[in-house]
Scaffold this active site. Structure first.
Site, short mmCIF file in Angstrom:
data_model
loop_
_atom_site.label_atom_id
_atom_site.label_comp_id
_atom_site.label_asym_id
_atom_site.label_seq_id
_atom_site.Cartn_x
_atom_site.Cartn_y
_atom_site.Cartn_z
N SER A 265 0.83 -1.21 0.00
CA SER A 265 0.00 0.00 0.00
C SER A 265 0.86 1.25 0.00
O SER A 265 1.91 1.30 0.65
CB SER A 265 -0.90 -0.01 1.25
OG SER A 265 -1.53 1.25 1.40
N TYR B 44 -2.12 5.49 -4.45
CA TYR B 44 -3.15 6.52 -4.34
C TYR B 44 -2.52 7.74 -4.99
O TYR B 44 -1.57 8.31 -4.44
CB TYR B 44 -3.49 6.79 -2.88
CG TYR B 44 -4.44 5.78 -2.29
CD1 TYR B 44 -5.71 5.61 -2.83
CD2 TYR B 44 -4.08 4.98 -1.22
CE1 TYR B 44 -6.59 4.68 -2.31
CE2 TYR B 44 -4.96 4.05 -0.68
CZ TYR B 44 -6.21 3.91 -1.24
OH TYR B 44 -7.08 2.98 -0.73
N THR C 287 -5.33 2.67 -7.59
CA THR C 287 -6.65 2.40 -7.00
C THR C 287 -7.63 3.45 -7.49
O THR C 287 -7.39 4.65 -7.34
CB THR C 287 -6.54 2.38 -5.47
OG1 THR C 287 -5.65 1.31 -5.12
CG2 THR C 287 -7.89 2.13 -4.81
N LYS D 226 -6.93 -0.79 -10.31
CA LYS D 226 -7.53 -1.66 -9.28
C LYS D 226 -8.83 -1.01 -8.81
O LYS D 226 -8.82 0.13 -8.33
CB LYS D 226 -6.56 -1.80 -8.10
CG LYS D 226 -7.13 -2.49 -6.87
CD LYS D 226 -6.06 -2.66 -5.79
CE LYS D 226 -6.57 -3.37 -4.56
NZ LYS D 226 -7.41 -2.54 -3.69
N HIS E 195 -12.77 -3.00 -3.25
CA HIS E 195 -12.01 -2.56 -2.09
C HIS E 195 -12.43 -3.35 -0.83
O HIS E 195 -12.49 -2.83 0.28
CB HIS E 195 -12.24 -1.07 -1.86
CG HIS E 195 -11.05 -0.31 -1.36
ND1 HIS E 195 -10.30 0.52 -2.15
CD2 HIS E 195 -10.48 -0.25 -0.13
CE1 HIS E 195 -9.33 1.06 -1.44
NE2 HIS E 195 -9.41 0.60 -0.19
C1 LIG Z 1 -7.60 -2.84 6.37
C2 LIG Z 1 -7.58 -2.72 4.88
C3 LIG Z 1 -6.76 -1.76 4.29
C4 LIG Z 1 -6.74 -1.64 2.91
N1 LIG Z 1 -5.89 -0.74 2.36
C5 LIG Z 1 -5.86 -0.59 1.02
C6 LIG Z 1 -4.99 0.32 0.42
O1 LIG Z 1 -4.20 0.99 1.07
N2 LIG Z 1 -5.04 0.45 -0.92
C7 LIG Z 1 -5.91 -0.29 -1.69
O2 LIG Z 1 -5.95 -0.13 -2.91
N3 LIG Z 1 -6.72 -1.21 -1.15
C8 LIG Z 1 -6.70 -1.37 0.18
N4 LIG Z 1 -7.52 -2.30 0.73
C9 LIG Z 1 -8.32 -3.20 -0.15
C10 LIG Z 1 -7.53 -4.47 -0.51
O3 LIG Z 1 -6.47 -4.18 -1.38
C11 LIG Z 1 -8.43 -5.50 -1.21
O4 LIG Z 1 -9.06 -4.90 -2.30
C12 LIG Z 1 -9.47 -6.10 -0.28
O5 LIG Z 1 -8.98 -6.24 1.03
C13 LIG Z 1 -9.92 -7.47 -0.80
O6 LIG Z 1 -10.93 -7.99 -0.02
P1 LIG Z 1 -10.72 -9.08 1.15
O7 LIG Z 1 -10.19 -8.32 2.32
O8 LIG Z 1 -12.09 -9.60 1.35
O9 LIG Z 1 -9.76 -10.11 0.63
C14 LIG Z 1 -7.56 -2.47 2.10
C15 LIG Z 1 -8.36 -3.44 2.70
C16 LIG Z 1 -8.37 -3.57 4.07
C17 LIG Z 1 -9.22 -4.65 4.68
C1 LIG Z 2 -4.99 4.48 3.41
C2 LIG Z 2 -6.39 4.00 3.38
C3 LIG Z 2 -7.29 4.81 2.55
C4 LIG Z 2 -6.38 2.55 3.22
C5 LIG Z 2 -7.55 1.92 2.56
O1 LIG Z 2 -7.62 1.82 1.37
C6 LIG Z 2 -8.59 1.37 3.36
O2 LIG Z 2 -8.61 1.56 4.58
O3 LIG Z 2 -9.48 0.73 2.77
#
Ligand SMILES: Cc1cc2nc3c(=O)[nH]c(=O)nc-3n(C[C@H](O)[C@H](O)[C@H](O)COP(=O)(O)O)c2cc1C
Ligand SMILES: CC(C)CC(=O)C(=O)O
Length: 412
Positions: A113, A138, A164, A276, A300
């Protein structure tokens, strides 16, 4: 199939989720586990896999199974990667380094990330080119920091950037707001630590319900700041102050024409540009038109637009639109090896898992992430064998049927 050396407390991702639950404080647990609004899309991402059943073929000599697949020029042990998730040191003190070590040991691609609590250079060093690293981007409205980050990722040998595209604003996550979620003082958003050195007074909690760019650090010269991100006929002022996810992650100005072309130029030729957060055929066609190198079907993890289609349900229209011209990956709700098989049978080339890696980290750091990868990999291998498939490339629609609510079974 080998049956030895199990952690008897943890034989499935469900077990892992339960074990992780007690090892995180409430603020972290809520931040990691929550979906937007009622959380229905988060749940549907998981449930969607139950609508499909596998049609196993038999008498096919499945004594040798090859689960590997090439991705970003590397051989990945299974068609599974660890999705980029922010702030992993909340789960374990080794954070992203533990994830990187686990991915390296298991030959698994890792997405980092932008808002990691470990710098991209430190993660790259840990992997020493052994696995393909992907930087999740981002793209800030204010470009200078993003430009610098992209240059650093190229230098560190990252293979691709995942832009993203589903976060023009941050989704409404009520527990995050209730808990006044903020990064504890001992942790840093490391990729921007230098940029912030002079002015970093830490993160601000997310305390309100406003679109994210109306939060701290963003001053818009609008008549009404509660509709931030729209400049009501007046000048738009970029976020200032420390880079926090509350102030910088969401960017309501992103557009195909302006940003994708810019990003491709910045990344070329060292890193591939992917998007994404695609969930429709229309946007898949635009992605082709703008010549991105691949797409990730994602909502997401249900954290953005609640009420959006489960990713597995969105996948077929995207696959049809893309017609094999570029790779299509998918994430969201994958908790079993059979889920991986089903996603591939519906046309995905590869899947990414988000929360399960965080649960692994919370359970036992690097060892916990390795355990998670091992569970999913073993389940996937066993699923292939029992379905009568020996190579990943053979997994196709003919191995699935869809079962509707009344139990009616239809071929795909
Ligand atoms: C706590 C958390 C933080 C995340 N942070 C980001 C991020 O910084 N950037 C991003 O593109 N997606 C982020 N995501 C989304 C993940 O990349 C992914 O799309 C998602 O977790 C997939 O679903 P799953 O948790 O059911 O496997 C985040 C998801 C979670 C749960
Ligand atoms: C830095 C954040 C926006 C991380 C994220 O994508 C999330 O928390 O779903």
């Amino acid at each position: 199939m080998a049956q030895g050396n199990h952690d008897l407390n943890c034989l499935s991702i469900d077990d892992l989720e339960k074990l992780a639950y007690t090892r995180m404080d409430k603020m972290t647990r809520d931040y990691y586990n929550e979906g937007a609004d009622s959380g229905s899309t988060l749940l549907e991402n998981i449930k969607a896999y139950e609508k499909y059943r596998i049609r196993p073929r038999v008498l096919r000599d499945v004594s040798v199974i090859d689960t590997s697949i090439n991705v970003f020029g590397h051989k990945n042990a299974v068609p599974i990667g660890v999705a980029p998730t922010a702030m992993q040191r909340l789960a374990h003190s080794d954070g992203e380094l533990a994830t990187a070590r686990a991915c390296k040991n298991k030959d698994i691609a890792m997405g980092l990330s932008s808002f990691a609590t470990t710098s991209l250079e430190d993660v790259a060093k840990e992997c020493e080119g052994a696995i393909p690293n992907v930087l999740q981007l981002y793209l800030f409205e204010e470009r200078a920091h993003s430009k610098k980050l992209i240059a650093r990722a190229k230098k560190a040998g990252f293979k691709a950037v995942f832009l993203t595209v589903d976060t023009p604003y941050l989704g409404r996550r009520n527990a995050e707001i209730k808990n006044q979620f903020k990064l504890p003082g001992h942790l840093k958003i490391s990729n921007f630590a230098e940029d912030d050195a002079e002015q970093n007074d830490g993160d601000n909690p997310r305390t309100d319900n406003l679109p994210i760019s109306a939060n701290q650090g963003t001053k818009l010269k609008t008549k009404n700041p509660s509709v931030a991100g729209r400049t009501e006929g007046t000048e738009r002022v970029l976020p200032t102050g420390p880079i926090t996810f509350h102030t910088h992650a969401a960017n309501p100005t992103l557009s195909w024409e302006k940003d994708i072309e810019w990003l491709k130029q910045e990344c070329c030729p060292e890193m591939e540009v992917w998007v994404k957060g695609i969930a429709t055929a229309e946007d898949a066609i635009l992605a082709l038109h703008h010549q991105v190198r691949g797409i990730v079907v994602s909502n997401h993890g249900g954290r953005q637009l609640n009420g959006a289609l489960a990713t597995l349900d969105a996948l077929p229209e995207v696959v049809d639109a893309i017609q094999g011209k570029i790779p299509v990956h998918v994430d969201g709700g994958i908790r079993h090896g059979t889920d991986v098989f089903k996603a591939l049978a519906l046309g995905a080339d590869f899947v990414w898992v988000g929360r399960p890696a965080l649960w692994g980290l919370a359970y036992k750091g690097q060892e916990g992430v390795e355990l998670m990868l091992r569970l999913l990999s073993e389940e996937f291998r066993l699923c292939m064998a029992l379905a009568g498939v020996t190579r990943v490339q053979e997994i196709a629609k003919e191995y699935l049927v869809k079962v509707d609510k009344s139990g009616f079974v239809s071929k795909l």
